[in-house]
Design a protein around this motif. Structure first.
Motif, PDB file in Angstrom:
ATOM      1  N   ARG A  59       0.802  -1.225   0.000  1.00  0.00           N
ATOM      2  CA  ARG A  59       0.000   0.000   0.000  1.00  0.00           C
ATOM      3  C   ARG A  59       0.834   1.273   0.000  1.00  0.00           C
ATOM      4  O   ARG A  59       0.314   2.362  -0.231  1.00  0.00           O
ATOM      5  N   GLY A  60       2.108   1.142   0.265  1.00  0.00           N
ATOM      6  CA  GLY A  60       2.969   2.319   0.302  1.00  0.00           C
ATOM      7  C   GLY A  60       2.636   3.197   1.491  1.00  0.00           C
ATOM      8  O   GLY A  60       2.221   2.717   2.555  1.00  0.00           O
ATOM      9  N   THR A  61       2.793   4.497   1.325  1.00  0.00           N
ATOM     10  CA  THR A  61       2.461   5.444   2.388  1.00  0.00           C
ATOM     11  C   THR A  61       0.946   5.434   2.568  1.00  0.00           C
ATOM     12  O   THR A  61       0.193   5.717   1.634  1.00  0.00           O
ATOM     13  N   HIS A  94      -0.870   4.565  -1.277  1.00  0.00           N
ATOM     14  CA  HIS A  94       0.068   5.074  -2.281  1.00  0.00           C
ATOM     15  C   HIS A  94       0.307   6.577  -2.149  1.00  0.00           C
ATOM     16  O   HIS A  94       0.659   7.252  -3.128  1.00  0.00           O
ATOM     17  N   LEU A  95       0.112   7.104  -0.934  1.00  0.00           N
ATOM     18  CA  LEU A  95       0.318   8.533  -0.713  1.00  0.00           C
ATOM     19  C   LEU A  95       1.794   8.884  -0.836  1.00  0.00           C
ATOM     20  O   LEU A  95       2.676   8.033  -0.659  1.00  0.00           O
ATOM     21  N   THR A  96       2.044  10.139  -1.106  1.00  0.00           N
ATOM     22  CA  THR A  96       3.428  10.616  -1.077  1.00  0.00           C
ATOM     23  C   THR A  96       3.779  11.213   0.276  1.00  0.00           C
ATOM     24  O   THR A  96       4.949  11.303   0.637  1.00  0.00           O
ATOM     25  N   GLN A  97       2.731  11.587   1.037  1.00  0.00           N
ATOM     26  CA  GLN A  97       2.955  12.170   2.362  1.00  0.00           C
ATOM     27  C   GLN A  97       1.734  11.961   3.239  1.00  0.00           C
ATOM     28  O   GLN A  97       0.596  12.087   2.789  1.00  0.00           O
ATOM     29  N   ARG A  98       1.980  11.621   4.513  1.00  0.00           N
ATOM     30  CA  ARG A  98       0.909  11.504   5.498  1.00  0.00           C
ATOM     31  C   ARG A  98       0.861  12.786   6.319  1.00  0.00           C
ATOM     32  O   ARG A  98       1.903  13.289   6.746  1.00  0.00           O
ATOM     33  N   LEU A  99      -0.332  13.285   6.565  1.00  0.00           N
ATOM     34  CA  LEU A  99      -0.490  14.536   7.313  1.00  0.00           C
ATOM     35  C   LEU A  99      -1.249  14.332   8.621  1.00  0.00           C
ATOM     36  O   LEU A  99      -1.668  15.317   9.250  1.00  0.00           O
ATOM     37  N   VAL A 100      -1.434  13.080   9.017  1.00  0.00           N
ATOM     38  CA  VAL A 100      -2.105  12.765  10.275  1.00  0.00           C
ATOM     39  C   VAL A 100      -1.312  11.688  11.002  1.00  0.00           C
ATOM     40  O   VAL A 100      -0.462  11.007  10.413  1.00  0.00           O
ATOM     41  N   VAL A 101      -1.612  11.532  12.288  1.00  0.00           N
ATOM     42  CA  VAL A 101      -0.910  10.542  13.110  1.00  0.00           C
ATOM     43  C   VAL A 101      -1.930   9.659  13.812  1.00  0.00           C
ATOM     44  O   VAL A 101      -3.092  10.051  13.986  1.00  0.00           O
ATOM     45  N   PRO A 102      -1.528   8.441  14.226  1.00  0.00           N
ATOM     46  CA  PRO A 102      -2.457   7.557  14.929  1.00  0.00           C
ATOM     47  C   PRO A 102      -3.037   8.224  16.171  1.00  0.00           C
ATOM     48  O   PRO A 102      -2.338   8.909  16.918  1.00  0.00           O
ATOM     49  N   GLY A 103      -4.332   8.030  16.361  1.00  0.00           N
ATOM     50  CA  GLY A 103      -5.023   8.628  17.497  1.00  0.00           C
ATOM     51  C   GLY A 103      -5.659   9.968  17.194  1.00  0.00           C
ATOM     52  O   GLY A 103      -6.482  10.460  17.976  1.00  0.00           O
ATOM     53  N   GLN A 104      -5.311  10.554  16.064  1.00  0.00           N
ATOM     54  CA  GLN A 104      -5.847  11.873  15.706  1.00  0.00           C
ATOM     55  C   GLN A 104      -7.284  11.754  15.205  1.00  0.00           C
ATOM     56  O   GLN A 104      -7.614  10.868  14.426  1.00  0.00           O
ATOM     57  N   TRP A 105      -8.142  12.675  15.651  1.00  0.00           N
ATOM     58  CA  TRP A 105      -9.520  12.720  15.184  1.00  0.00           C
ATOM     59  C   TRP A 105      -9.604  13.563  13.923  1.00  0.00           C
ATOM     60  O   TRP A 105      -8.976  14.622  13.831  1.00  0.00           O
ATOM     61  N   VAL A 106     -10.370  13.088  12.958  1.00  0.00           N
ATOM     62  CA  VAL A 106     -10.541  13.822  11.707  1.00  0.00           C
ATOM     63  C   VAL A 106     -12.025  13.940  11.394  1.00  0.00           C
ATOM     64  O   VAL A 106     -12.842  13.136  11.850  1.00  0.00           O
ATOM     65  N   HIS A 107     -12.370  14.960  10.622  1.00  0.00           N
ATOM     66  CA  HIS A 107     -13.733  15.163  10.172  1.00  0.00           C
ATOM     67  C   HIS A 107     -13.803  14.932   8.660  1.00  0.00           C
ATOM     68  O   HIS A 107     -12.805  15.021   7.952  1.00  0.00           O
ATOM     69  N   GLN A 108     -14.996  14.651   8.206  1.00  0.00           N
ATOM     70  CA  GLN A 108     -15.211  14.464   6.779  1.00  0.00           C
ATOM     71  C   GLN A 108     -14.706  15.687   6.017  1.00  0.00           C
ATOM     72  O   GLN A 108     -15.035  16.827   6.349  1.00  0.00           O
ATOM     73  N   GLY A 109     -13.849  15.450   5.009  1.00  0.00           N
ATOM     74  CA  GLY A 109     -13.299  16.539   4.212  1.00  0.00           C
ATOM     75  C   GLY A 109     -11.956  17.043   4.680  1.00  0.00           C
ATOM     76  O   GLY A 109     -11.304  17.814   3.959  1.00  0.00           O
ATOM     77  N   ASP A 110     -11.507  16.620   5.875  1.00  0.00           N
ATOM     78  CA  ASP A 110     -10.180  17.026   6.341  1.00  0.00           C
ATOM     79  C   ASP A 110      -9.103  16.405   5.452  1.00  0.00           C
ATOM     80  O   ASP A 110      -9.216  15.252   5.038  1.00  0.00           O
ATOM     81  N   VAL A 111      -8.045  17.153   5.184  1.00  0.00           N
ATOM     82  CA  VAL A 111      -6.927  16.635   4.399  1.00  0.00           C
ATOM     83  C   VAL A 111      -6.077  15.741   5.296  1.00  0.00           C
ATOM     84  O   VAL A 111      -5.605  16.171   6.349  1.00  0.00           O
ATOM     85  N   ILE A 112      -5.892  14.482   4.874  1.00  0.00           N
ATOM     86  CA  ILE A 112      -5.137  13.524   5.677  1.00  0.00           C
ATOM     87  C   ILE A 112      -3.787  13.171   5.059  1.00  0.00           C
ATOM     88  O   ILE A 112      -2.948  12.546   5.700  1.00  0.00           O
ATOM     89  N   GLY A 113      -3.588  13.554   3.799  1.00  0.00           N
ATOM     90  CA  GLY A 113      -2.328  13.252   3.138  1.00  0.00           C
ATOM     91  C   GLY A 113      -2.324  13.788   1.722  1.00  0.00           C
ATOM     92  O   GLY A 113      -3.286  14.428   1.274  1.00  0.00           O
ATOM     93  N   LEU A 114      -1.220  13.525   1.013  1.00  0.00           N
ATOM     94  CA  LEU A 114      -1.068  13.940  -0.373  1.00  0.00           C
ATOM     95  C   LEU A 114      -0.899  12.708  -1.246  1.00  0.00           C
ATOM     96  O   LEU A 114      -0.162  11.776  -0.892  1.00  0.00           O
ATOM     97  N   SER A 115      -1.587  12.684  -2.375  1.00  0.00           N
ATOM     98  CA  SER A 115      -1.546  11.522  -3.259  1.00  0.00           C
ATOM     99  C   SER A 115      -0.143  11.302  -3.806  1.00  0.00           C
ATOM    100  O   SER A 115       0.671  12.228  -3.885  1.00  0.00           O
ATOM    101  N   GLY A 116       0.116  10.058  -4.203  1.00  0.00           N
ATOM    102  CA  GLY A 116       1.454   9.750  -4.697  1.00  0.00           C
ATOM    103  C   GLY A 116       1.500   8.480  -5.525  1.00  0.00           C
ATOM    104  O   GLY A 116       0.513   8.065  -6.128  1.00  0.00           O
ATOM    105  N   ASN A 117       2.674   7.846  -5.484  1.00  0.00           N
ATOM    106  CA  ASN A 117       2.935   6.677  -6.325  1.00  0.00           C
ATOM    107  C   ASN A 117       3.835   5.704  -5.565  1.00  0.00           C
ATOM    108  O   ASN A 117       4.772   5.145  -6.120  1.00  0.00           O
ATOM    109  N   THR A 118       3.553   5.521  -4.266  1.00  0.00           N
ATOM    110  CA  THR A 118       4.397   4.685  -3.424  1.00  0.00           C
ATOM    111  C   THR A 118       3.833   3.266  -3.332  1.00  0.00           C
ATOM    112  O   THR A 118       2.674   3.018  -3.638  1.00  0.00           O
ATOM    113  N   GLY A 119       4.650   2.324  -2.883  1.00  0.00           N
ATOM    114  CA  GLY A 119       4.227   0.936  -2.763  1.00  0.00           C
ATOM    115  C   GLY A 119       4.157   0.262  -4.122  1.00  0.00           C
ATOM    116  O   GLY A 119       4.904   0.608  -5.050  1.00  0.00           O
ATOM    117  N   ARG A 120       3.253  -0.700  -4.264  1.00  0.00           N
ATOM    118  CA  ARG A 120       3.101  -1.414  -5.539  1.00  0.00           C
ATOM    119  C   ARG A 120       2.156  -0.602  -6.434  1.00  0.00           C
ATOM    120  O   ARG A 120       0.965  -0.868  -6.546  1.00  0.00           O
TER     121      ARG A 120
END
Length: 300
Positions: A223-225, A241-267
């Protein structure tokens, strides 16, 4: 034969747990007229999809069910108990028994069997050629290890329901890969696609499909990032397959919050978002899952 014995033993233990002891289990066996009704929303559940089951009745204290050897929890929602069932893509097309165990406030319990029709999922087959640098990621040991890791996480149930107003597809766009497709990689290995692939330029902000709590944020071989969100009631969404993660385990998020940036990692052979949905420990079709709605109006 061994599976049948295992499921029977599990069912018996569950009835004892619901009743608080063997005496309660005896009262469940003595029950002749069902005090609760069980209903499946729709005519069937297709292979690789999820379905909604409701249980209604007076004085219900707790509801759980066994389906395909998996334990499902039901949750109070207004005047009913609601459970989300899931069917694996490899499930045979036939009627399958749902064993519903109901515990009442007076201490009695009962078991209700409800047949659930399974219908065809109609998933495609295809071939994929990976470049040499990605060939090690076809190793069954690597795939099995990642599958086991994910199964251990998405098989857990959270009693709270974190989402409100349903789910939305993150970053809708051109679909380049559908859920359930069986792919032959490099003329050597067959693997089933567990999510929905949407093409997007690298670095595109990826948003959460619904409210929830981040349960995993790390890099995986296939799955990559990757980010995984627990939405409660056994529902999880994953973003791969994200290029960057913008959240950490335990963090609460709401619908529409940005959680990362798309990418081409993993398979992955090109920039895209692989979005996947798990219900009750089973990966299900994200598009069909969205069609369920799942607003779950408490007044209904």
């Amino acid at each position: 034969m061994q599976k049948r014995l295992f499921y029977a033993a599990l069912l018996g233990l569950l009835l004892i747990a619901l009743s608080g002891g063997p005496a309660g289990a005896s009262s469940a066996r003595a029950q002749t007229a069902s005090r609760a009704t069980v209903a499946l929303a729709g005519q069937w559940i297709r292979q690789g999809q999820a379905g909604v089951v409701t249980v209604r009745g007076e004085g219900i204290a707790d509801v759980r069910a066994l389906f395909q050897g998996r334990l499902y929890h039901f949750y109070p929602e207004g005047s009913r108990y609601v459970g989300l069932l899931s069917v694996d893509v490899a499930t045979d097309v036939k009627d399958l028994p749902l064993q519903v165990m109901v515990r009442y406030t007076d201490g009695t319990t009962e078991q209700i069997e409800h047949m659930v029709p399974i219908n065809w999922g109609n998933y495609a087959r295809g071939a994929v050629m990976l470049p040499g640098a990605l060939l090690p990621l076809l190793d069954p040991e690597i795939n099995n290890a990642e599958d086991s890791k994910m199964a251990n996480i998405v098989g857990r149930f959270t009693a709270a329901r974190y989402w409100a107003g349903g789910f939305v597809q993150p970053n809708p766009g051109d679909i380049v890969g559908y859920f359930g497709a069986t792919r032959l990689y490099n003329d050597s290995y067959w693997y089933t696609h567990s999510g929905l692939d949407t093409a997007m330029p690298e670095g595109t902000p990826v948003t959460a499909a619904a409210n929830g709590r981040v349960i995993l944020s790390e890099t995986l071989p296939i799955r990559g990032t990757y980010v995984l969100i627990d939405h409660g009631w056994g529902v999880y969404t994953g973003y791969a397959h994200l290029t960057q993660r913008l959240v950490v385990p335990g963090q609460w998020v709401h619908q529409g919050d940005v959680i990362g940036l798309s990418g081409n990692t993993g398979r992955s052979t090109g920039p895209h978002l692989h979005w996947e949905v798990a219900v009750g420990g089973v990966w299900v079709d994200p598009q069909a899952f969205l069609e369920l709605g799942l607003t779950l109006d408490p007044a209904s």
